[in-house]
Write a protein that holds these residues in place. Structure first.
Motif, PDB file in Angstrom:
ATOM      1  N   LYS A  87       0.764  -1.219   0.023  1.00  0.00           N
ATOM      2  CA  LYS A  87       0.026  -0.051   0.052  1.00  0.00           C
ATOM      3  C   LYS A  87       0.904   1.318   0.130  1.00  0.00           C
ATOM      4  O   LYS A  87       0.809   2.377  -0.767  1.00  0.00           O
ATOM      5  N   LEU A  88       2.100   1.104   0.813  1.00  0.00           N
ATOM      6  CA  LEU A  88       2.813   2.261   0.849  1.00  0.00           C
ATOM      7  C   LEU A  88       3.474   2.421  -0.466  1.00  0.00           C
ATOM      8  O   LEU A  88       3.761   3.531  -0.818  1.00  0.00           O
ATOM      9  N   VAL A  91       1.471   4.577  -2.686  1.00  0.00           N
ATOM     10  CA  VAL A  91       1.558   5.781  -2.314  1.00  0.00           C
ATOM     11  C   VAL A  91       2.811   6.320  -2.760  1.00  0.00           C
ATOM     12  O   VAL A  91       2.709   7.626  -3.288  1.00  0.00           O
ATOM     13  N   GLN A  92       3.839   5.814  -2.740  1.00  0.00           N
ATOM     14  CA  GLN A  92       5.155   6.232  -3.044  1.00  0.00           C
ATOM     15  C   GLN A  92       5.360   6.468  -4.598  1.00  0.00           C
ATOM     16  O   GLN A  92       5.772   7.479  -4.916  1.00  0.00           O
ATOM     17  N   VAL A  94       2.667   7.253  -6.534  1.00  0.00           N
ATOM     18  CA  VAL A  94       2.234   8.543  -7.018  1.00  0.00           C
ATOM     19  C   VAL A  94       2.726   9.651  -6.600  1.00  0.00           C
ATOM     20  O   VAL A  94       2.934  10.733  -7.486  1.00  0.00           O
ATOM     21  N   VAL A  95       3.176   9.757  -5.334  1.00  0.00           N
ATOM     22  CA  VAL A  95       4.032  10.921  -4.856  1.00  0.00           C
ATOM     23  C   VAL A  95       5.065  11.181  -5.542  1.00  0.00           C
ATOM     24  O   VAL A  95       5.539  12.280  -6.094  1.00  0.00           O
ATOM     25  N   GLY A 124       8.878  11.164  -1.992  1.00  0.00           N
ATOM     26  CA  GLY A 124       8.670   9.946  -2.410  1.00  0.00           C
ATOM     27  C   GLY A 124       9.779   8.783  -2.292  1.00  0.00           C
ATOM     28  O   GLY A 124       9.609   7.834  -1.999  1.00  0.00           O
ATOM     29  N   LEU A 127      10.221   7.596   1.116  1.00  0.00           N
ATOM     30  CA  LEU A 127       9.261   6.509   1.536  1.00  0.00           C
ATOM     31  C   LEU A 127       9.703   5.330   0.896  1.00  0.00           C
ATOM     32  O   LEU A 127       9.473   3.980   1.486  1.00  0.00           O
ATOM     33  N   GLN A 131      10.760   1.804   2.927  1.00  0.00           N
ATOM     34  CA  GLN A 131      10.181   0.639   2.390  1.00  0.00           C
ATOM     35  C   GLN A 131      11.093  -0.441   2.294  1.00  0.00           C
ATOM     36  O   GLN A 131      11.137  -1.619   2.557  1.00  0.00           O
TER      37      GLN A 131
END
Lengths: 415, 100
Positions: A87-88, A91-92, A94-95, A124, A127, A131
């Motif tokens: 999920k992260l 998000v990463q 897109v950012v 980004g 993140l 990760q």
């Protein structure tokens, strides 16, 4: 009874593929921007907003995004540990896409405001680093590949920290060491992040694609220590005036690369698959390019050539001949694998499914790889002799080849 | 034909998609066992730990063997010892890879 199942296919294909597709788009964008500014390339003017934009679409948009996407796919495979949080990861994705696009465009159009694009880029990438640290630290048995990848990720962090200082300096001024930070930023980015990452994953991918067995990897540790030392000394040489520090750095970097090549040679000598796939051969040629470029750096340093134009083009060759070519070759293996896993992995044993080789047009790949090689050689020659028409022609060829390459990769996704 | 042989014959149809060679000729299958209730256990390996095709090949083996008449549950026992080596390949596989 089946131990370790679920690792390889646990990563949602949309995650690595999202990074890779953006990366391919950025490759074409960067090459066309550079093509429209080929007069600046001829003049050796690299510190111009339009060139910054092209260079950052190439290095951040293409190379770094592909590297991150490939890591989302390869880390679970190579380290036998699932991604910490998918999920992260989304998000990463897109950012980072928003950040890189905004940052690169602002560098070319309103560099004073580039720092506002730099903030989401940094977010980004932070993140991503979080990760990967969380994922890799879960690996039970750490290997030299782990060391290379962790060192690459650490370099990535330092690269963006230096990049942020540069963006700050452009926006607000007040940083006297701008040039030294720039040199450190380039060294950490290309030699630290990209090279160490390619070293690490080559230790997994080269034996896998050549089906090699019984090799020792005995030079991995010397390669790691020597290359990291060379990188550290090189950065120190920018900041400290000490005789022969830069010479020591280039010799260490060349030696480190040489140790890595010795291992690759042994892996290839002990391969079972004698006839290697053409795109994979291109990645191996990139390793040879890297060794030659490192040797040229030692040579230029020893004969005391300090012409900034020549060194700029050596950095260009390092980026294109070693980093970009490695990625171009490996991608021709990684994308078919991703798509094959998505489309056919559930059908194996049930019906006839294509092999990975049947997913790509190998003959076309050879033409494209020749196109890339000819373009880079012609472009470099034209720039060194400062012949504008030659630079224009070969940068144009590079832009067309990049577009054809991207279309050929997209064709895999319709098979 | 015994059930063990039927299972062995079915495994010749499970192809490693990277190499384009079936897993029997590659020497990945170390043993096939058939229980009294016709459950089948296949002891096998892969060419390298962390093979990206790990799940695909295992699932392929399970599916193909489950299609063989009379077979009950299919169990795959994936082992890394003894480690796979090129000597385990058939002459046909060696020839296809240009090895040996």
């Amino acid at each position: 009874m089946v131990s370790g199942t679920g690792l390889a296919s646990e990563t949602n294909i949309k995650l690595p593929l999202g990074f890779i597709l953006y990366g391919l788009l950025a490759l074409v964008t960067s090459q066309w921007i550079l093509f429209f500014n080929s007069d600046l390339l001829t003049a050796g003017q690299f510190r111009i907003p339009d060139i910054w934009m092209g260079a950052h679409f190439l290095l951040l948009g293409y190379a770094a995004m592909i590297a991150m996407g490939a890591m989302y796919q390869l880390v679970p495979v190579a380290f036998l540990t699932p991604i910490w949080s998918q999920k992260l990861g989304f998000v990463q994705l897109v950012v980072t896409i928003i950040g890189i696009t905004l940052f690169s465009v602002l560098l070319g159009t309103a560099s004073d405001y580039a720092i506002y694009g730099g903030i989401p880029v940094i977010l980004g990438i932070l993140l991503f680093i979080l990760q990967m640290w969380k994922t890799i630290l879960k690996q039970e048995n750490k290997t030299m590949i782990t060391c290379f990848v962790l060192a690459a990720i650490s370099s990535f962090f330092l690269t963006i920290a230096a990049g942020f200082l540069l963006a700050w300096s452009i926006a607000y001024g007040g940083i006297e060491e701008h040039q030294l930070i720039l040199f450190s930023h380039i060294a950490l980015g290309v030699a630290g992040w990209f090279s160490l990452l390619i070293f690490g994953f080559s230790y997994k991918l080269v034996p896998m694609f050549s089906l090699s067995h019984g090799y020792a990897m005995k030079w991995a540790k010397p390669a790691f220590i020597t290359y990291i030392s060379g990188l550290s000394v090189l950065i120190a040489s920018f900041w400290i005036s000490f005789p022969y520090l830069d010479t020591i750095a280039w010799i260490l970097l060349f030696s480190g690369f040489g140790f890595f090549v010795l291992d690759i040679q042994e892996i290839l000598a002990k391969r079972v698959k004698k006839k290697l796939d053409k795109p994979f051969i291109f990645s191996l040629i990139a390793i040879g390019n890297g060794l030659v470029i490192h040797f040229l750096a030692v040579l230029l340093n020893l004969i005391d050539i300090n012409n900034e134009n020549i060194w700029s083009w050596l950095v260009f060759l390092y980026i294109m001949g070693w980093i970009v070519f490695s990625i171009l070759g490996y991608l021709y293996k990684i994308v078919p694998f991703l798509w094959w896993t998505h489309k056919y992995s559930e059908r194996i044993g049930k019906e006839k499914v294509p092999t990975l080789k049947e997913m790509i047009n190998e003959r076309l790949s050879v033409i494209l790889f020749i196109g890339f090689s000819v373009s880079v050689i012609g472009l470099t020659a034209g720039a060194l002799w400062q012949i504008g028409s030659i630079v224009f022609i070969f940068q144009g060829l590079l832009a067309i080849t990049s577009l054809a390459y991207v279309l050929s990769i997209i064709m895999v996704l319709v098979k | 034909m015994s059930l063990e042989k039927k299972v062995g014959a079915a495994l010749f149809e499970v192809i490693d998609p990277e190499l384009g060679i079936n897993i029997m000729d590659l020497g990945l299958v170390y043993g096939i066992g058939v229980y009294e209730d016709h459950d089948v256990i296949i002891r096998m390996t892969l060419t390298t730990p962390g093979c990206p095709m790990h799940d695909s090949i295992i699932n392929g083996v399970k599916y193909r063997v489950s299609q063989v008449a009379e077979v009950g549950e299919v169990i795959v026992d994936l082992v890394w010892e003894p480690q796979w080596n090129p000597g385990k390949m058939s002459d046909k596989a060696k020839e296809m890879l240009g090895f040996g």
